[in-house]
Design a protein around this motif. Structure first.
Motif, short mmCIF file in Angstrom:
data_model
loop_
_atom_site.label_atom_id
_atom_site.label_comp_id
_atom_site.label_asym_id
_atom_site.label_seq_id
_atom_site.Cartn_x
_atom_site.Cartn_y
_atom_site.Cartn_z
N SER A 1 0.83 -1.21 0.00
CA SER A 1 0.00 0.00 0.00
C SER A 1 0.87 1.26 0.00
O SER A 1 0.58 2.23 -0.72
CB SER A 1 -0.92 0.00 1.23
N LYS A 2 1.93 1.26 0.80
CA LYS A 2 2.84 2.41 0.85
C LYS A 2 3.56 2.59 -0.49
O LYS A 2 3.80 3.73 -0.92
CB LYS A 2 3.83 2.23 1.98
N ALA A 3 3.88 1.47 -1.16
CA ALA A 3 4.54 1.56 -2.47
C ALA A 3 3.61 2.19 -3.50
O ALA A 3 4.03 3.02 -4.32
CB ALA A 3 4.96 0.17 -2.94
N VAL A 4 2.32 1.81 -3.46
CA VAL A 4 1.33 2.40 -4.38
C VAL A 4 1.22 3.90 -4.13
O VAL A 4 1.21 4.71 -5.07
CB VAL A 4 -0.05 1.72 -4.22
N LEU A 5 1.15 4.29 -2.86
CA LEU A 5 1.04 5.71 -2.52
C LEU A 5 2.28 6.48 -2.98
O LEU A 5 2.17 7.61 -3.46
CB LEU A 5 0.85 5.89 -1.01
N MET A 6 3.45 5.86 -2.85
CA MET A 6 4.67 6.54 -3.28
C MET A 6 4.69 6.74 -4.80
O MET A 6 5.14 7.78 -5.29
CB MET A 6 5.90 5.75 -2.83
N LEU A 7 4.17 5.77 -5.54
CA LEU A 7 4.07 5.92 -6.99
C LEU A 7 3.08 7.04 -7.35
O LEU A 7 3.31 7.81 -8.29
CB LEU A 7 3.63 4.61 -7.64
N LEU A 8 1.99 7.11 -6.59
CA LEU A 8 1.01 8.18 -6.83
C LEU A 8 1.60 9.55 -6.54
O LEU A 8 1.23 10.55 -7.16
CB LEU A 8 -0.25 7.96 -5.96
N MET A 9 2.54 9.62 -5.57
CA MET A 9 3.24 10.88 -5.29
C MET A 9 3.94 11.39 -6.54
O MET A 9 3.97 12.59 -6.81
CB MET A 9 4.29 10.67 -4.19
N LEU B 1 13.85 9.95 1.53
CA LEU B 1 13.34 9.81 0.17
C LEU B 1 11.89 10.28 0.08
O LEU B 1 11.52 11.00 -0.86
CB LEU B 1 13.45 8.36 -0.30
N SER B 2 11.07 9.90 1.06
CA SER B 2 9.67 10.32 1.02
C SER B 2 9.55 11.83 1.25
O SER B 2 8.68 12.48 0.66
CB SER B 2 8.84 9.55 2.05
N ALA B 3 10.43 12.40 2.08
CA ALA B 3 10.42 13.86 2.28
C ALA B 3 10.77 14.57 0.98
O ALA B 3 10.17 15.59 0.63
CB ALA B 3 11.41 14.24 3.38
N THR B 4 11.74 14.03 0.25
CA THR B 4 12.13 14.60 -1.04
C THR B 4 10.97 14.54 -2.02
O THR B 4 10.63 15.55 -2.66
CB THR B 4 13.33 13.83 -1.63
N LEU B 5 10.35 13.37 -2.15
CA LEU B 5 9.23 13.21 -3.08
C LEU B 5 8.04 14.05 -2.65
O LEU B 5 7.38 14.68 -3.49
CB LEU B 5 8.82 11.73 -3.16
N ALA B 6 7.77 14.07 -1.34
CA ALA B 6 6.61 14.79 -0.83
C ALA B 6 6.74 16.30 -1.03
O ALA B 6 5.76 16.99 -1.32
CB ALA B 6 6.39 14.47 0.64
N CYS B 7 7.96 16.84 -0.87
CA CYS B 7 8.15 18.28 -1.04
C CYS B 7 8.28 18.66 -2.52
O CYS B 7 7.68 19.64 -2.97
CB CYS B 7 9.38 18.75 -0.26
#
Length: 480
Positions: free
Chosen positions: A327-335, A420-426
């Motif tokens: 689920s987290k991988a899907v959300l990261m792709l959606l990011m 990595l998620s902070a980079t993608l999220a920002c």
């Protein structure tokens, strides 16, 4: 470079920000809060700077070309964030200017990343301003100014192209200023409809307004520690639906207004977006169904988080950092994918993803049939080779930027997942990530250096890299 036109336009923008600051000032006066003085001081500073720039830089010609547009966009966004941070600092509610600048950049770029650890302790006036920056930045600071300033050259379409997200921006009407008016009219109507629907569900008026600002701008600043989790299922469904609505290309709404429903239903980008959302909801719902008590809860939480991430809003109704790896991988792709071109959403954009995939398949076919002539179509029209080249170039630079920011953040003592998620999220203007920057936490643990890097990442992502880099290049100020 028409320097006087650039400085004169920046003067108008400073005065426009002063006018915008009146609304949170009124809110703080209604609630009898001490931050009213901070807004008054900031308004005064904006007016002084605006008047000085207008009086000292009257342009001989009002023509705006690509160079001027890049400079205006880059400096306008930095100026808006710079002045917008002052009320937080002057009031003392965010004492550090770097923290306040991070919060304001996050607001205007509709990212929703926050350094606040106790958002409920903040005054109403500053909470309003914080969310209002989402609404202003969602459609674009300069699109708003273009709609208001009567003497801007029609070549200001260059400004729209520099500021509006997506691989290509065109005019809905012959004049760029009329296009800006249409876009903002649609934006205002949708905003009003959501406020009414939230009020109908029992949400307090102040909460309805600020959450609508966050939804419309796909920003996601909340006013509660648990974001949207404490509100009723009805309110969560309303916000989930509107997050998807604001992630659609606003050209589609214009086509609906003029009665071209068939053109809307034939939109490739629309159907791809709907398909991505549906598949993501299905995969995550199956993956997490054992974690919740009812099917309704599973569907509500899944739909909300998929809507929140793909629209790059960042609201949360549950701690999705606790979800399984799939689920987290899907959300990261959606990011990464993000919303549609011409929407208030961030990310790579669905239209770019379509063009990249079609370009790859075309190359495969060329390898099999070297002499064949293959064209790429989108929305039933042939895509110019220049657009395809620009899309491929943007994707390469996009990846390089993410790698660079991630490496710079890696000096922090956090996990790879967090950085990595902070980079993608920002960079993709989403806000919450995973780990230390998860939906129940904040960016407060990052150092001042990293907050500056992430602020730059948010601006690069919102302006889609080129306007900021080219606009801040000293060579752009040369006359030739």
């Amino acid at each position: 470079m028409n320097r006087r036109m650039v400085l004169n336009t920046l003067g108008h923008i400073a005065m426009a920000e002063a006018a915008l600051l009146v609304l949170p000032l009124i809110v703080s006066l209604i609630y009898n809060e001490g931050c009213a003085a901070a807004f008054l001081i900031t308004i005064g500073i904006c007016l002084i700077v605006g008047v000085i720039l207008n009086l000292t830089s009257r342009p001989g010609t009002k023509v705006i070309y690509a160079k001027e547009s890049f400079a205006i966009v880059a400096y306008a966004w930095l100026m808006m964030a710079g002045f917008g941070a002052l009320p937080f600092v002057i009031s003392g509610e965010i004492p550090s200017y770097i923290d306040a600048f991070f919060e304001t950049v996050s607001g205007f770029t509709t990212t929703g990343a926050s350094i606040l650890t106790d958002v409920e302790a903040m005054s109403k006036g500053l909470l309003f301003w914080r969310s209002f920056t989402h609404w202003i930045g969602g459609m674009g600071v300069l699109v708003f100014v273009m709609a208001l300033i009567p003497n801007m050259s029609d070549r200001s379409i260059h400004i729209m192209r520099a500021e509006m997200p997506g691989p290509e921006v065109g005019k809905l009407l012959p004049k760029a200023r009329d296009t800006a008016k249409i876009l903002y009219l649609i934006y205002i109507v949708l905003t009003a409809v959501e406020i009414v629907m939230l009020l109908a569900g029992g949400m307090p008026f102040f909460d309805s307004v600020v959450h609508t600002f966050g939804t419309a701008g796909t920003g996601g600043f909340g006013i509660k520690a648990d974001s949207i989790a404490g509100y009723s299922p009805y309110l969560q469904w309303v916000i989930a639906v509107f997050m998807l609505v604001f992630a659609l290309n606003f050209n589609l709404f214009y086509l609906i207004i003029i009665g071209k429903i068939k053109s809307v239903l034939k939109s490739t980008e629309l159907w791809c977006f709907v398909t991505i959302v549906a598949i993501s909801i299905g995969v995550i719902a199956v993956n997490i169904h054992k974690m919740y008590d009812s099917i309704e809860e599973v569907l509500r939480f899944t739909t909300f988080q998929v809507s929140s991430i793909i629209s790059t809003t960042g609201y949360a109704t549950t701690d999705f950092d606790l979800w399984p790896g799939l689920s987290k991988a899907v959300l990261m792709l959606l990011m990464i994918v993000g919303g549609c071109a011409g929407s208030t959403a961030g990310g790579l954009k669905v239209s770019r993803v379509i063009l990249l995939i079609k370009s790859v398949f075309r190359e495969f076919k060329k390898l099999l049939h070297p002499r064949s002539v293959r064209i790429v179509k989108l929305e039933g029209k042939r895509v110019d080779e220049q657009v395809l080249t620009a899309t491929a170039s943007y994707f390469v630079i996009y990846i390089l930027m993410i790698i660079s920011i991630f490496i710079l953040l890696s000096i922090e003592p956090f996990s790879i997942e967090t950085n990595l998620s902070a980079t993608l999220a920002c960079f993709n203007n989403i806000g919450p990530g995973f780990g230390t920057v998860g939906p129940t936490l904040s960016y407060s643990e990052y150092s001042a250096f990293s907050k500056i890097i992430l602020s730059i990442a948010m601006l690069l992502g919102r302006l889609e890299i080129f306007p900021l880099i080219l606009g801040l290049n000293p060579l752009i100020w040369k006359k030739r």
